[in-house]
Design a protein around this motif. Structure first.
Motif: not given
Length: 535
Positions: A122, A124, A137, A141, A148-150, A155, A159, A162, A165
């Motif tokens: 994962e 970021l 991204t 992928q 995940k992006t910010a 921001e 993330i 939570e 990563v």
């Protein structure tokens, strides 16, 4: 569908049909054994049916069926060796195993995609440049990483609150701050030392790279980014962070027992290598580097006792667990302890007991090794562990000498005065403070150790001499401004001196590299301390 896949599916269907027929034959044999349990030919036939199921069950997607049928096969082998008839309890057990096999096959074969078979990372991305973020991204992928992006530091911090990563790729210039601050924030979080952090920015100055290292980033890339190089570095660092698969060396000359052990442990995620010849033991011990040795107590030409004694006399293997497997009792109840074996298992050993025992002893050995390699006060590497890793770095640089590497030797200035004036507990807190500071400010991929007393040693990879000088000078300035407190609440400051030596892998061994850094350190101390000099 490719021809190879079609062939595999056909073979799997044939195997399932044969196994279902075998189930009927096994049921018939078990019924006949209830009436006449002492027939050796029937027992041989039963063993053969279970064996036919076990040999290919894992290949065709029935891993649990492999364990079940191997257990029954092994039970039959034990009775045949002992020339004993099957008891009603044996027959009841095999009937239950047969039912469990039928249930497994009724569920159909288990298949795993490549994604399920490997760790999915994962990542970021923190960047307000949507074009750059979008391209990265897409590339991540394609590697089947979760992205995940910010766009801002705040921001990104939300993330991360939570859940941590596996990796972070951030720009320096963010709308609400700078990337360095985000890196320092991450490194200060619980488990903040775990993610790989790379910085990608349009800022290309020498000081920017130094600041990136100081903040705790693992790499720095200038925009426009060489995406192939960034992804290669990211993958390399992520793979390093994977928990290394536990290696088990099984020393067993009985083919059915060897297969049983291999299957049970492999299905649990262990990497297993089987040695069935005494002459191959030492070679595999050195090449395979097992975390645990599982050996037959009565192995031909040498016994498990002798192996345990041999391992305990070699410093490389002194903490390696040795589990002995025996079909009967040892000579005395404490014989395995007398010869430094860790435990013994009586055959036949159930899968659960085997897995539990192996896991417990591997975990204990790793715990002991980690404590031996870490200084008890600072939790940095010990002197000995540092030398081992430094020699590994030298070997690596002999293969790739084009990438520079620096040895930094640090000595706290007038540290004895701190101990004399404020007491040793305060001195210890200063040592802990410096070690924590170095962990925060030096990349986790670099090598850090308490070399002895108030001396600390660092090996920083992929850094030029002028970059290392600037980095350590910045660290000196920052650490010197930290306010420390004694037991009586009085405040004081302390600085350090440092010497830097660049590695010439063609001409230097560890001692020469270390001595060169130490000579630079001595010159820094002679020049009045609180300074950093290069060799």
């Amino acid at each position: 569908m490719e021809e190879g896949q079609e062939n595999f599916l056909q073979l799997r269907d044939d195997y399932i049909k044969r196994s279902l027929a075998n189930f009927e034959d096994i049921a018939a044999l078990l019924h006949s054994m209830q009436e006449e349990p002492d027939g050796e030919p029937v027992l041989q036939q039963l063993r053969g049916l279970f064996h036919e199921i076990s040999t290919s069950a894992r290949t065709y997607g029935f891993p649990q069926a492999t364990v079940l049928s191997l257990q029954a096969e092994y039970d039959c082998d034990a009775l045949l060796r002992q020339k004993s008839p099957a008891s009603p309890a044996d027959i009841d057990k095999w009937t239950l195993l047969l039912h469990a096999l039928q249930v497994e096959f009724s569920k159909g074969p288990k298949t795993k995609s490549d994604k399920e078979l490997r760790k999915v990372f994962e990542i970021l991305i923190v960047d307000d440049d949507q074009q750059s973020s979008g391209l990265l991204t897409e590339l991540l992928q394609k590697l089947e990483m979760i992205v995940k992006t910010a766009q801002t530091k705040d921001e990104a911090m939300r993330i991360l609150q939570e859940g941590m990563v596996d990796g972070v790729i951030t720009d320096i210039l963010l709308q609400d701050g700078v990337g360095y601050e985000l890196v320092e924030y991450i490194r200060g979080l619980p488990e903040g030392d775990k993610p790989v952090i790379l910085i990608a920015s349009i800022l290309s100055g020498f000081l920017d790279k130094v600041e990136a290292i100081r903040s705790g980033a693992d790499g720095y890339f200038e925009k426009p980014v060489d995406w192939e190089a960034l992804l290669e570095r990211l993958n390399l660092l992520l793979e390093r962070k994977k928990t290394e698969q536990v290696r088990i060396l099984s020393v067993e000359d009985d083919p059915s027992q060897a297969l049983y052990i291999d299957t049970v442990l492999s299905l649990a995620g262990y990497q297993v290598r089987v040695v069935d010849e005494p002459k191959d033991f030492e070679e595999n011990l050195t090449a395979f580097r097992p975390d645990l040795v599982l050996i037959d107590y009565h192995f031909p030409r040498f016994s498990g006792l002798e192996v345990a004694r041999y391992l305990r006399q070699d410093d490389r293997f002194v903490f390696m667990p040795v589990l002995l497997m025996t079909e009967g009792e040892l000579e005395t109840p404490h014989d395995h302890r007398r010869i430094a074996g860790d435990a013994y298992l009586r055959k036949p050993v159930a899968p659960g007991m085997l897995l539990t025992t192996v896991a417990a002893h591997v975990e204990r050995a790793r715990f002991l090794r980690s404590h031996l390699n870490r200084d008890g006060l600072t939790r940095l590497l010990t002197h000995t562990a540092f030398i081992e890793q430094a020699n590994a770095m030298i070997a690596k640089k002999r293969r790739k000498p084009e990438i520079p590497c620096a040895f930094v030797m640090i000595d706290l200035d007038h540290f004895k005065n701190i101990n004399n004036q404020y007491g040793h507990p305060t001195g210890d807190r200063v040592l802990v403070s410096l070690s924590a500071f170095l962990r925060r400010r030096i990349r986790q991929s670099d090598i850090k150790a308490r070399y002895g007393g108030e001396e600390f040693a660092i090996i920083i990879d992929d850094i030029r001499e002028e970059e290392a000088l600037r980095l350590i000078s910045r660290l000196l300035e920052e650490f010197s401004n930290i306010e420390h407190h004694a037991a009586d609440s009085s405040a004081f400051h302390i600085s350090f001196s440092a010497g830097i030596a660049m590695l010439d892998a063609r001409t230097m061994d560890f001692e020469l590299w270390k001595d060169t850094a130490k000579e630079a350190l001595q010159r820094a101390k002679a020049a009045g301390r609180r300074s950093v000099l290069t060799a």
